[in-house]
Design a protein around this motif. Structure first.
Motif, PDB file in Angstrom:
ATOM      1  N   CYS A 151     -10.156   0.501   8.513  1.00  0.00           N
ATOM      2  CA  CYS A 151      -9.600   1.639   7.775  1.00  0.00           C
ATOM      3  C   CYS A 151      -9.917   1.449   6.310  1.00  0.00           C
ATOM      4  O   CYS A 151     -10.270   0.363   5.864  1.00  0.00           O
ATOM      5  N   GLY A 152      -9.803   2.520   5.564  1.00  0.00           N
ATOM      6  CA  GLY A 152     -10.160   2.507   4.161  1.00  0.00           C
ATOM      7  C   GLY A 152     -11.134   3.629   3.871  1.00  0.00           C
ATOM      8  O   GLY A 152     -11.424   4.478   4.724  1.00  0.00           O
ATOM      9  N   ALA A 161     -14.197  -3.612   8.192  1.00  0.00           N
ATOM     10  CA  ALA A 161     -12.976  -2.855   7.886  1.00  0.00           C
ATOM     11  C   ALA A 161     -12.783  -1.756   8.928  1.00  0.00           C
ATOM     12  O   ALA A 161     -13.727  -1.058   9.288  1.00  0.00           O
ATOM     13  N   GLY A 206      -9.593   7.455   7.385  1.00  0.00           N
ATOM     14  CA  GLY A 206      -9.387   6.055   7.049  1.00  0.00           C
ATOM     15  C   GLY A 206      -8.530   5.784   5.844  1.00  0.00           C
ATOM     16  O   GLY A 206      -8.055   4.659   5.650  1.00  0.00           O
ATOM     17  N   ARG A 207      -8.298   6.799   5.003  1.00  0.00           N
ATOM     18  CA  ARG A 207      -7.590   6.563   3.746  1.00  0.00           C
ATOM     19  C   ARG A 207      -6.123   6.968   3.800  1.00  0.00           C
ATOM     20  O   ARG A 207      -5.463   7.065   2.754  1.00  0.00           O
ATOM     21  N   ALA A 251      -4.514  -4.234   1.072  1.00  0.00           N
ATOM     22  CA  ALA A 251      -5.312  -3.070   1.434  1.00  0.00           C
ATOM     23  C   ALA A 251      -6.570  -3.017   0.587  1.00  0.00           C
ATOM     24  O   ALA A 251      -6.803  -3.857  -0.294  1.00  0.00           O
ATOM     25  N   ASP A 302      -1.475  -2.378   9.543  1.00  0.00           N
ATOM     26  CA  ASP A 302      -2.553  -1.399   9.609  1.00  0.00           C
ATOM     27  C   ASP A 302      -2.345  -0.342   8.545  1.00  0.00           C
ATOM     28  O   ASP A 302      -1.273  -0.265   7.933  1.00  0.00           O
ATOM     29  N   GLY A 303      -3.376   0.488   8.354  1.00  0.00           N
ATOM     30  CA  GLY A 303      -3.285   1.565   7.392  1.00  0.00           C
ATOM     31  C   GLY A 303      -3.067   2.912   8.029  1.00  0.00           C
ATOM     32  O   GLY A 303      -2.823   3.892   7.332  1.00  0.00           O
ATOM     33  N   THR A 344       0.842  -1.192   0.000  1.00  0.00           N
ATOM     34  CA  THR A 344       0.000   0.000   0.000  1.00  0.00           C
ATOM     35  C   THR A 344       0.885   1.252   0.000  1.00  0.00           C
ATOM     36  O   THR A 344       2.029   1.213   0.464  1.00  0.00           O
ATOM     37  N   HIS A 366      -3.482   5.405   4.441  1.00  0.00           N
ATOM     38  CA  HIS A 366      -2.513   4.466   3.851  1.00  0.00           C
ATOM     39  C   HIS A 366      -2.500   4.514   2.331  1.00  0.00           C
ATOM     40  O   HIS A 366      -1.602   3.945   1.705  1.00  0.00           O
ATOM     41  N   GLU A 367      -3.461   5.192   1.719  1.00  0.00           N
ATOM     42  CA  GLU A 367      -3.457   5.342   0.269  1.00  0.00           C
ATOM     43  C   GLU A 367      -2.527   6.471  -0.178  1.00  0.00           C
ATOM     44  O   GLU A 367      -2.252   6.611  -1.372  1.00  0.00           O
ATOM     45  N   SER A 386      -8.201  -3.185   6.056  1.00  0.00           N
ATOM     46  CA  SER A 386      -8.553  -2.170   5.079  1.00  0.00           C
ATOM     47  C   SER A 386      -9.582  -2.712   4.098  1.00  0.00           C
ATOM     48  O   SER A 386      -9.490  -3.848   3.646  1.00  0.00           O
TER      49      SER A 386
END
Length: 814
Positions: free
Chosen positions: A539-540, A537, A161-162, A417, A574-575, A115, A164-165, A531
């Protein structure tokens, strides 16, 4: 027809084609459908293609989501659609197909990478550019032209939540990785590349409460200096072709209809020449949720006048533009300029000359062992060792290992992810069973179409045959869980116990986990989040959290294992950066590793790190807070506020500054990451002590591996403006370089920094470089500064708006 003559300049071809188009054909180029809408009795169905593409079409969204058997299906589908529009529409304008691509092309058989926040933990943009090249080749092989990536929002609020993107909290680091990703996708020539659609412009990640789609409350200064910088870097360094516009509002105006952001800032100030498209249904949201437009026609008028070119993923508002123009409610010139930008990209992609792909060549782009090797290398380089008290790691002479936790024996939850092919297929399967998770309406639209059928479509039949998602991933990606990767080591016995779920409050598995730990020499506890979409979920997208501590009873499980007295290695998947002050305490868990979501080869990479076959060298691209109450917390806060690396807590307590219940300092600082070796920094030299405001400076230092094993170090260069007319950050990253060194090996790293890289808005809101003194800091992290110096910027105050530099140059000599 001049537009068909490939020898002519693109601008001339666009002019000729635009002059021949009807208003209906023009508006069609601004619109989008999803591939599921074209699947009926046939794949694709001629009747449905005629219904949705009678006047042509601009693009098709989430193109690969309806195929689960093999990538050749995607290419065949693309060829069928292109053939139809070329043969059955008046002007034969080819379509563009777009897809998600944050962690790899989200398609069956495509390579999965770590990710993005893990990619940033490598501090190696060069490797990430290689990954983007793989994504480009796999997308282009199947006929897909637009990658909805990278995310170059700044992850400064871990509740969001995003996070990690994105590539972390820092504008410079995000600029470097964003530019590398864009270069890898687009290549030197779009005729062999894919369009990079960078997102989400602008400020999406810093919403109120860390909530997805929340209001953004930042001023003009911070918006441009900090949050726009990664986008502007990609525009000027890589000729970024497209941006996706956020749903969010800034200062009361949704960005999709915000002329100040899309025209004045993006195009006029930042110099963007490409196309701007909306995020999922964001134009419609101005009517249904934000209530700034009374109906879809008014929303469409506001958006097209603001400079938004595309209505995706299933157009609703922009179909109203035909009537709006005919009624004199909007000038057709706004439609023309948007269509011009869309057509320019299609010509740059070479679609008029080469609309089809060779299905026989698809497999070679997908079955390349080097791609998996690259994914594994990125995973290895991303793994970040936060703590290693007593040199517990690497593990030596260990016979029995207990592997415990909800991430111990999972591949989906631990490695993948959201916005990966398995996660997206899992989401749609859950929707089929009556769940709800929308990807901002994309998946819900799929289900709306599916539910109109009396029998399940071939897609859903095939989807149902995928079976257990973990088994599918193990088979299709060759992924192995952390438990299985450790078990492959000769002479090591593994005892497994799940212990608890990710967010489940049940402690029923504690006794089994404690019993397993008692039998082991060492315990590896694998904890973290999940994620994706849906209620499970953590996170995400749309999975924001009011707490950044471990979910459920995971920390209680960790405490129960620790109480046994066995050495414990904590591995976090985790994210978001998790607040783990109990585990980080010096008297408790001796070794902590952050893995993020490391991709298809992450299990093997982690095992290699645990046993010393790989020396970890990842560095944090974010700050890890002690608690949710410290949020937002980032290293480059303004002078006079927040925590500072030279903060005197004793003085602060006496004066009444700071928190009354805990330290102001983070748990782990931006840039932190340990290794199994140790490097020394020395011999800091500056090319000059005075530098003209239009000049540049070379800053060099030596690095030596003084340990007994080979390893890496990330040389991080920070500056601090000591006397600006407005408050400036206490530290700003202005350069970095990861270097690999053998035991005893030395190298010299030189950074060349141009003064126009240091621009900011002064007290008169002029974007300038000012004369004044600058502090130089070089270290292994933002709070581990090894070398210091200073120089003075001399000369006049210089305006650098539109002529700034973005990235310093780093050279390594061994």
């Amino acid at each position: 027809m001049t537009y068909k003559d490939a020898t002519l300049p693109i601008e001339q071809r666009v002019d000729d084609l635009l002059a021949q188009m009807t208003l209906e054909e023009k508006v069609a180029q601004l619109c989008c459908v999803m591939p599921r809408m074209l699947i009926g009795d046939q794949i694709p169905d001629p009747g449905l293609m005629k219904k949705y593409m009678a006047n042509g079409l601009g693009r098709m969204a989430q193109f690969s989501m309806v195929f689960v058997d093999n990538p050749e299906q995607i290419a065949e589908f693309a060829n069928h659609i292109q053939k139809f529009v070329i043969e059955n529409t008046r002007l034969g304008i080819p379509l563009m197909f777009q897809n998600e691509a944050l962690n790899g092309f989200t398609a069956v058989g495509a390579t999965n990478f770590p990710t993005p926040i893990a990619l940033a933990s490598t501090w190696e943009p060069e490797l990430v550019e290689q990954a983007a090249q793989v994504i480009r080749d796999q997308m282009r092989a199947t006929g897909v032209h637009i990658a909805l990536a990278p995310v170059i929002d700044l992850a400064q609020d871990p509740r969001w939540g995003r996070g990690h993107e994105a590539f972390g909290e820092d504008p410079y680091l995000s600029s470097a990785f964003g530019a590398a990703f864009v270069r890898g996708l687009q290549g030197a020539d779009l005729r062999t590349g894919v369009v990079s659609c960078a997102k989400h412009f602008l400020g999406y990640s810093i919403s109120q409460g860390g909530l997805n789609m929340g209001a953004v409350r930042i001023g003009e200064r911070e918006l441009y200096e900090t949050f726009a910088r990664p986008f502007e870097t990609a525009i000027h360094e890589c000729d970024l072709a497209m941006v996706m516009v956020t749903y969010s509002e800034i200062d009361g105006q949704p960005v999709s209809v915000n002329k100040n952001i899309l025209r004045d800032l993006l195009r006029d100030k930042m110099g963007f020449k490409g196309s701007a498209t909306c995020d999922g249904h964001s134009i419609e949201l101005t009517v249904t949720k934000q209530h700034v437009a009374k109906n879809m026609q008014e929303a469409a008028i506001m958006a097209i006048e603001a400079g938004l070119d595309g209505d995706t993923p299933v157009s609703e508002a922009y179909h109203e533009l035909v009537g709006a123009v005919n009624q004199g409610l909007v000038d057709v010139k706004y439609v023309d300029e948007a269509v011009r930008r869309i057509l320019t990209i299609k010509f740059r992609l070479g679609l008029f000359e080469n609309p089809f792909v060779d299905v026989n060549k698809v497999r070679s782009a997908f079955e390349n062992p080097a791609h998996r090797q690259l994914s594994r290398k990125l995973a290895e380089h991303s793994i970040t060792l936060l703590k290693n008290d007593g040199h517990l790691l690497p593990l030596k002479n260990v016979k029995t290992i207990a592997v415990i936790g909800p991430h111990a024996d999972s591949v989906r939850d631990s490695l993948f992810a959201g916005y990966t092919f398995p996660a997206m297929m899992e989401m749609i399967k859950n929707l089929r069973r009556g769940g709800r998770a929308s990807m901002q309406g994309v998946a819900d639209k799929v289900m709306e179409q599916e539910n109109q059928k009396s029998e399940p479509s071939e897609f859903f039949v095939a989807l149902g045959e995928l079976g257990d998602i973990n088994q599918y991933i193990e088979k299709e990606y060759g992924a192995v869980s952390l438990r299985d990767a450790i078990a492959k080591r000769k002479g090591v016995e593994v005892i497994y116990a799940k212990g608890c779920g990710i967010a489940d409050p049940s402690k029923d598995g504690f006794a089994e986990a404690v019993a397993a730990a008692r039998k082991a020499d060492v315990v590896v506890v694998a904890l973290g989040g999940r994620s994706g979409w849906g209620k499970d979920a953590t996170c995400g997208e749309g999975r924001d959290a009011s707490t950044i501590e471990l979910m459920g009873v995971q920390e209680e499980l960790l405490k129960a294992i620790h109480a046994i007295g066995k050495p414990v290695v904590l591995v976090l998947f985790d994210g978001r950066p998790l607040a783990i002050p109990w585990a980080a305490d010096a008297s408790r868990i001796p070794a902590i590793i952050y893995a993020w979501f490391p991709g298809q080869a992450g299990g093997e990479a982690l095992a290699d790190v645990l046993f010393g076959e790989v020396n970890p060298g990842g560095k944090l691209p974010v700050t890890i807070p002690r608690s949710t109450g410290q949020v937002p917390l980032f290293y480059n806060h303004k002078a006079g506020s927040g925590y500072q690396t030279n903060y005197n807590e004793g003085v602060a307590a006496f004066l009444g500054y700071g928190y009354v219940n805990e330290s102001n300092l983070p748990l782990y600082a931006f840039g932190h990451g340990l290794s199994y070796t140790r490097c020394e920094f020395s011999d800091l030299q500056l090319s000059a002590k005075q530098v003209d405001s239009s000049g540049e400076i070379a800053i060099a230092c030596s690095i030596k591996n003084v340990g007994v094993v080979a390893g890496s170090e990330v040389v991080q260069l920070y500056l601090h403006d000591c006397e600006a007319r407005v408050t400036r950050p206490v530290q700003e990253l202005v350069g970095f370089k990861r270097v690999e060194l053998k035991p005893g090996e030395r190298c010299r790293v030189t950074f060349v920094v141009k003064m126009n890289q240091l621009g900011f808005y002064n007290h008169n809101m002029q974007f300038v470089v000012e004369p004044g003194n600058m502090e130089v800091m070089i270290g292994a992290s933002s709070d581990d500064i090894r070398l210091r110096s200073a120089f003075e910027i001399t000369g006049e105050t210089v305006s650098v708006l539109g002529k700034r530099s973005y990235l310093s140059q780093a050279q390594v000599e061994k």
